[in-house]
Design a protein around this motif. Structure first.
Motif, mmCIF file in Angstrom:
data_model
loop_
_atom_site.group_PDB
_atom_site.id
_atom_site.type_symbol
_atom_site.label_atom_id
_atom_site.label_comp_id
_atom_site.label_asym_id
_atom_site.label_seq_id
_atom_site.Cartn_x
_atom_site.Cartn_y
_atom_site.Cartn_z
ATOM 1 N N THR A 16 -17.415 -96.264 11.723
ATOM 2 C CA THR A 16 -17.014 -96.149 13.125
ATOM 3 C C THR A 16 -16.184 -94.894 13.342
ATOM 4 O O THR A 16 -16.378 -94.170 14.322
ATOM 5 C CB THR A 16 -16.236 -97.406 13.559
ATOM 6 N N ALA A 19 -18.554 -91.927 13.379
ATOM 7 C CA ALA A 19 -19.333 -91.856 14.614
ATOM 8 C C ALA A 19 -18.490 -91.335 15.770
ATOM 9 O O ALA A 19 -18.960 -90.539 16.592
ATOM 10 C CB ALA A 19 -19.915 -93.227 14.951
ATOM 11 N N GLU A 22 -17.800 -87.547 15.250
ATOM 12 C CA GLU A 22 -19.008 -86.760 15.530
ATOM 13 C C GLU A 22 -19.144 -86.475 17.021
ATOM 14 O O GLU A 22 -19.737 -85.478 17.423
ATOM 15 C CB GLU A 22 -20.257 -87.502 15.039
ATOM 16 N N ARG A 23 -18.589 -87.345 17.848
ATOM 17 C CA ARG A 23 -18.658 -87.174 19.305
ATOM 18 C C ARG A 23 -17.422 -86.478 19.857
ATOM 19 O O ARG A 23 -17.252 -86.395 21.072
ATOM 20 C CB ARG A 23 -18.828 -88.542 19.965
ATOM 21 N N THR A 179 -23.401 -98.132 9.739
ATOM 22 C CA THR A 179 -23.607 -96.899 10.510
ATOM 23 C C THR A 179 -24.103 -97.216 11.914
ATOM 24 O O THR A 179 -23.654 -96.619 12.896
ATOM 25 C CB THR A 179 -24.598 -95.960 9.792
ATOM 26 N N GLN A 183 -22.137 -96.496 15.505
ATOM 27 C CA GLN A 183 -22.734 -95.810 16.652
ATOM 28 C C GLN A 183 -22.606 -96.658 17.924
ATOM 29 O O GLN A 183 -22.300 -96.143 18.995
ATOM 30 C CB GLN A 183 -24.207 -95.483 16.382
ATOM 31 N N ALA A 186 -19.033 -96.451 19.055
ATOM 32 C CA ALA A 186 -18.757 -95.120 19.602
ATOM 33 C C ALA A 186 -19.375 -94.951 20.986
ATOM 34 O O ALA A 186 -18.829 -94.249 21.846
ATOM 35 C CB ALA A 186 -19.274 -94.037 18.657
#
Length: 193
Positions: A16, A19, A22-23, A179, A183, A186
């Motif tokens: 988490t 994710a 990454e954003r 994973t 996502q 997120a």
């Protein structure tokens, strides 16, 4: 956005956090070394220290059970209600004002699909999960006149790449990979959500 992960360090917490990063979100990972989430005063102090946050994802807990209804021990119940419900009560109360004041404020938990159809061997665990869901829905009621929202993500079970490596013949098709869970969580902080 600033998102707190309560119960960081687990495979689900790590996925988490990745994710969210990454954003482009700032992630504050809270594990047992950072704060004892069983202690409301400690969680209040943490919330004061952190100040503005946009989200709290509660991933504290674990499974204990088995042995039919007779096997549902008081020791397991005490541990489950403390770790699943008690820590959630503490984090939501301590961070309520922050989530209520954020334009995209979110509280999220991960629950279990078995809450809808409990079994005797999982009675303690699922009763604690049901209590956590009820508590979070009550938090949602407290947030009703604010931008803050709550989210319950139900899964049957979680698995990681390590689980696959250790159990290559096991069928994980009904379970959710950490994973994928990361996502989904997120996604709660995407502007369109």
């Amino acid at each position: 956005m600033r998102v707190v992960i309560a119960g960081a360090g687990s495979p689900a917490g790590n996925a988490t956090a990745s994710a969210l990063r990454e954003r482009g979100h700032e992630v504050i990972e809270i594990g047992p070394d950072e704060c004892d989430l069983r202690d409301f005063a400690a969680v209040q102090a943490l919330a004061e220290r952190l100040g503005h946050v946009d989200g709290v994802i509660h991933l504290v807990g674990g499974w204990r059970g088995g042995g039919g209804l007779a096997g549902q021990s008081d020791e397991d119940w005490d541990w489950l209600q403390t770790m699943i419900v008690g820590t959630l009560r503490n984090t939501t109360r301590a961070f309520l004002d922050a989530i209520a004041s954020s334009p995209a404020g979110r509280f999220a938990i991960v629950s279990q699909t078995g809450v809808a159809k409990p079994t005797a061997g999982n009675a303690n665990y699922l009763a604690a999960k049901a209590a956590a869901e009820t508590w979070l829905l009550a938090v949602g009621h407290a947030l009703k006149d604010t931008p803050g929202r709550v989210h319950i993500e139900r899964v049957m079970a979680l698995y990681s790449d390590t689980d696959v490596e250790q159990n290559p013949d096991k069928d994980f098709s009904r379970q959710t990979h950490v994973t994928e869970l990361g996502q989904r969580l997120a996604n709660l902080f995407d502007p369109a959500e």
